[in-house]
Design a protein around this motif. Sequence first.
Motif, PDB file in Angstrom:
ATOM      1  N   PHE A 137      73.412  25.123  95.864  1.00  8.13           N
ATOM      2  CA  PHE A 137      74.470  24.456  94.579  1.00  8.13           C
ATOM      3  C   PHE A 137      73.142  23.965  94.481  1.00  8.13           C
ATOM      4  O   PHE A 137      71.648  23.623  94.969  1.00  8.13           O
ATOM      5  CB  PHE A 137      75.073  22.974  96.204  1.00  8.13           C
ATOM      6  N   ARG A 138      72.599  23.787  92.698  1.00  6.21           N
ATOM      7  CA  ARG A 138      72.610  22.987  92.033  1.00  6.21           C
ATOM      8  C   ARG A 138      72.938  22.892  90.652  1.00  6.21           C
ATOM      9  O   ARG A 138      74.297  23.248  90.107  1.00  6.21           O
ATOM     10  CB  ARG A 138      71.829  24.246  91.145  1.00  6.21           C
ATOM     11  N   SER A 139      72.647  21.704  90.302  1.00  8.44           N
ATOM     12  CA  SER A 139      73.296  20.599  89.414  1.00  8.44           C
ATOM     13  C   SER A 139      71.955  20.530  88.238  1.00  8.44           C
ATOM     14  O   SER A 139      71.510  19.132  88.146  1.00  8.44           O
ATOM     15  CB  SER A 139      73.909  19.807  90.376  1.00  8.44           C
ATOM     16  N   THR A 140      71.772  21.778  87.503  1.00  2.63           N
ATOM     17  CA  THR A 140      70.108  21.653  86.504  1.00  2.63           C
ATOM     18  C   THR A 140      71.054  20.771  84.928  1.00  2.63           C
ATOM     19  O   THR A 140      70.427  20.544  84.504  1.00  2.63           O
ATOM     20  CB  THR A 140      70.005  22.826  86.331  1.00  2.63           C
ATOM     21  N   ASP A 141      71.822  20.486  85.295  1.00  6.40           N
ATOM     22  CA  ASP A 141      73.177  20.327  83.840  1.00  6.40           C
ATOM     23  C   ASP A 141      72.883  18.777  84.068  1.00  6.40           C
ATOM     24  O   ASP A 141      73.147  18.708  82.412  1.00  6.40           O
ATOM     25  CB  ASP A 141      73.874  21.141  83.253  1.00  6.40           C
ATOM     26  N   ALA A 142      73.232  18.259  85.087  1.00  2.86           N
ATOM     27  CA  ALA A 142      73.264  16.841  84.658  1.00  2.86           C
ATOM     28  C   ALA A 142      72.163  16.404  84.424  1.00  2.86           C
ATOM     29  O   ALA A 142      71.168  16.203  85.071  1.00  2.86           O
ATOM     30  CB  ALA A 142      74.428  16.456  86.497  1.00  2.86           C
ATOM     31  N   THR A 143      72.713  15.380  83.726  1.00  4.55           N
ATOM     32  CA  THR A 143      71.214  14.669  82.958  1.00  4.55           C
ATOM     33  C   THR A 143      71.586  12.853  83.553  1.00  4.55           C
ATOM     34  O   THR A 143      72.344  13.017  85.131  1.00  4.55           O
ATOM     35  CB  THR A 143      72.040  13.641  81.992  1.00  4.55           C
ATOM     36  N   ALA A 144      70.646  12.506  83.799  1.00  5.03           N
ATOM     37  CA  ALA A 144      70.468  11.216  85.356  1.00  5.03           C
ATOM     38  C   ALA A 144      71.280  10.134  85.193  1.00  5.03           C
ATOM     39  O   ALA A 144      72.128   9.530  85.893  1.00  5.03           O
ATOM     40  CB  ALA A 144      69.037  10.464  84.888  1.00  5.03           C
ATOM     41  N   LEU A 145      72.175   9.330  83.536  1.00  6.62           N
ATOM     42  CA  LEU A 145      73.463   9.336  83.764  1.00  6.62           C
ATOM     43  C   LEU A 145      74.491   9.727  84.553  1.00  6.62           C
ATOM     44  O   LEU A 145      75.370   8.675  84.719  1.00  6.62           O
ATOM     45  CB  LEU A 145      73.755   8.642  81.951  1.00  6.62           C
ATOM     46  N   GLU A 146      74.412  11.473  84.333  1.00  4.15           N
ATOM     47  CA  GLU A 146      75.606  11.627  84.635  1.00  4.15           C
ATOM     48  C   GLU A 146      76.016  11.763  86.154  1.00  4.15           C
ATOM     49  O   GLU A 146      76.516  11.091  86.616  1.00  4.15           O
ATOM     50  CB  GLU A 146      76.232  13.281  84.009  1.00  4.15           C
ATOM     51  N   TRP A 147      74.280  11.714  87.089  1.00  2.97           N
ATOM     52  CA  TRP A 147      74.215  11.677  88.057  1.00  2.97           C
ATOM     53  C   TRP A 147      74.444  10.066  89.082  1.00  2.97           C
ATOM     54  O   TRP A 147      75.210  10.283  89.258  1.00  2.97           O
ATOM     55  CB  TRP A 147      72.412  11.710  88.325  1.00  2.97           C
ATOM     56  N   LEU A 148      74.503   9.303  88.302  1.00  2.00           N
ATOM     57  CA  LEU A 148      74.681   7.594  88.111  1.00  2.00           C
ATOM     58  C   LEU A 148      76.069   7.862  87.705  1.00  2.00           C
ATOM     59  O   LEU A 148      76.745   6.958  88.530  1.00  2.00           O
ATOM     60  CB  LEU A 148      73.898   7.068  87.777  1.00  2.00           C
ATOM     61  N   ALA A 149      77.161   8.276  86.939  1.00  3.42           N
ATOM     62  CA  ALA A 149      78.283   8.324  86.955  1.00  3.42           C
ATOM     63  C   ALA A 149      78.956   8.789  88.340  1.00  3.42           C
ATOM     64  O   ALA A 149      80.064   8.208  89.125  1.00  3.42           O
ATOM     65  CB  ALA A 149      78.914   8.989  85.366  1.00  3.42           C
ATOM     66  N   ALA A 150      78.544   9.602  88.939  1.00  2.00           N
ATOM     67  CA  ALA A 150      79.060  11.068  89.625  1.00  2.00           C
ATOM     68  C   ALA A 150      78.738   9.618  90.962  1.00  2.00           C
ATOM     69  O   ALA A 150      79.816   9.821  92.019  1.00  2.00           O
ATOM     70  CB  ALA A 150      77.714  12.244  90.391  1.00  2.00           C
ATOM     71  N   PHE A 151      77.839   9.160  91.502  1.00  2.00           N
ATOM     72  CA  PHE A 151      77.455   8.366  92.612  1.00  2.00           C
ATOM     73  C   PHE A 151      78.167   7.222  92.804  1.00  2.00           C
ATOM     74  O   PHE A 151      79.310   6.868  93.742  1.00  2.00           O
ATOM     75  CB  PHE A 151      75.648   7.766  92.259  1.00  2.00           C
ATOM     76  N   GLY A 152      78.415   6.533  91.290  1.00  2.00           N
ATOM     77  CA  GLY A 152      79.132   5.527  91.201  1.00  2.00           C
ATOM     78  C   GLY A 152      80.702   6.217  91.320  1.00  2.00           C
ATOM     79  O   GLY A 152      81.805   5.278  91.493  1.00  2.00           O
ATOM     80  N   LEU A 153      81.381   7.302  91.144  1.00  2.00           N
ATOM     81  CA  LEU A 153      82.754   7.323  91.170  1.00  2.00           C
ATOM     82  C   LEU A 153      82.985   7.841  93.094  1.00  2.00           C
ATOM     83  O   LEU A 153      83.683   7.279  93.020  1.00  2.00           O
ATOM     84  CB  LEU A 153      82.830   9.043  90.486  1.00  2.00           C
ATOM     85  N   LEU A 154      82.064   8.515  93.362  1.00  2.00           N
ATOM     86  CA  LEU A 154      81.923   8.735  94.343  1.00  2.00           C
ATOM     87  C   LEU A 154      82.446   7.302  95.818  1.00  2.00           C
ATOM     88  O   LEU A 154      82.993   6.835  96.754  1.00  2.00           O
ATOM     89  CB  LEU A 154      80.492   9.266  95.290  1.00  2.00           C
ATOM     90  N   THR A 155      80.967   6.470  95.296  1.00  2.00           N
ATOM     91  CA  THR A 155      81.321   4.804  95.427  1.00  2.00           C
ATOM     92  C   THR A 155      83.035   4.101  95.897  1.00  2.00           C
ATOM     93  O   THR A 155      83.914   3.467  96.436  1.00  2.00           O
ATOM     94  CB  THR A 155      80.212   4.074  95.480  1.00  2.00           C
TER      95      THR A 155
END
Length: 261
Positions: A137-155
């Motif tokens: 699995f790779r997530s090369t298109d996600a920006t740092a802001l999108e990674w932060l939003a993904a973590f926030g959604l999971l939490t």
Amino acid sequence: MSSLSLAARDTSTMLRRNLLHARRYPSLTLNLLLTPIMLLLLFVYIFGDTMSAGIGGGDRSAYIAYLVPGLLLMTVGSTVIGAAVAVSTDMNEGIIARFRTMAIHRGSVIIGHVVGSVLQSIASVVLVGAVAVAIGFRSTDATALEWLAAFGLLTLFALALTWIAVGMGMASPNAEAAANSAQPLILLPLISSAFVPVDSMPGWFRPIAEYQPFTPAIETLRGLLLGTEIGHNGWLAIAWCLGLAVLGYFWSASKFNSDPK
């Protein structure tokens, strides 16, 4: 000390208690964690090529990218079942009744369970994510802001499901019943867009997959990690999370305050 400081101190104590129990008895968490990991390996290495062709991908890697966001949210649903079992065990062993007689903040008992379960869910998501990365699995298109939003959604999703699981634990007569009542948290991802697109499902079945909390959360997480379109799913996912969290909170508080044990 102020009442807020006392509440924070008591909550911290209850959190340490719950994390200590999880460390001493890891079998429940590990058993629940095996389900998403086994499904990940099963669908990638046995069904991966066929499923990838079905969703228009060229090889197995396309289906890995599609599958992982759903499995991460399924991991959250699996892990919080432990909170339902732990709360039910405390209720039936009488420790909750003992805590009520002590000079501690009443809400700290439940909040300690909730915070501990959310931390375990995030740790489980990290472990499943590491397995996903290891198999491609790779997530090369996600920006740092999108990674932060993904973590926030999971939490946020973990917090919402944990409150529901705590309510289930409070309402269950024993730990076995609590585990059984929380099984929909594992079954709902199976009838969502986690494994196949909703558009590919039969018309009579499609509303079941669309109008449930996992599908918009999965589509939002998929969009954040893979750079695909999110549309209205982001607002729906947040609305589901907030609604479930509020429902679970009031349900848990009501059962905690009314149960004579």
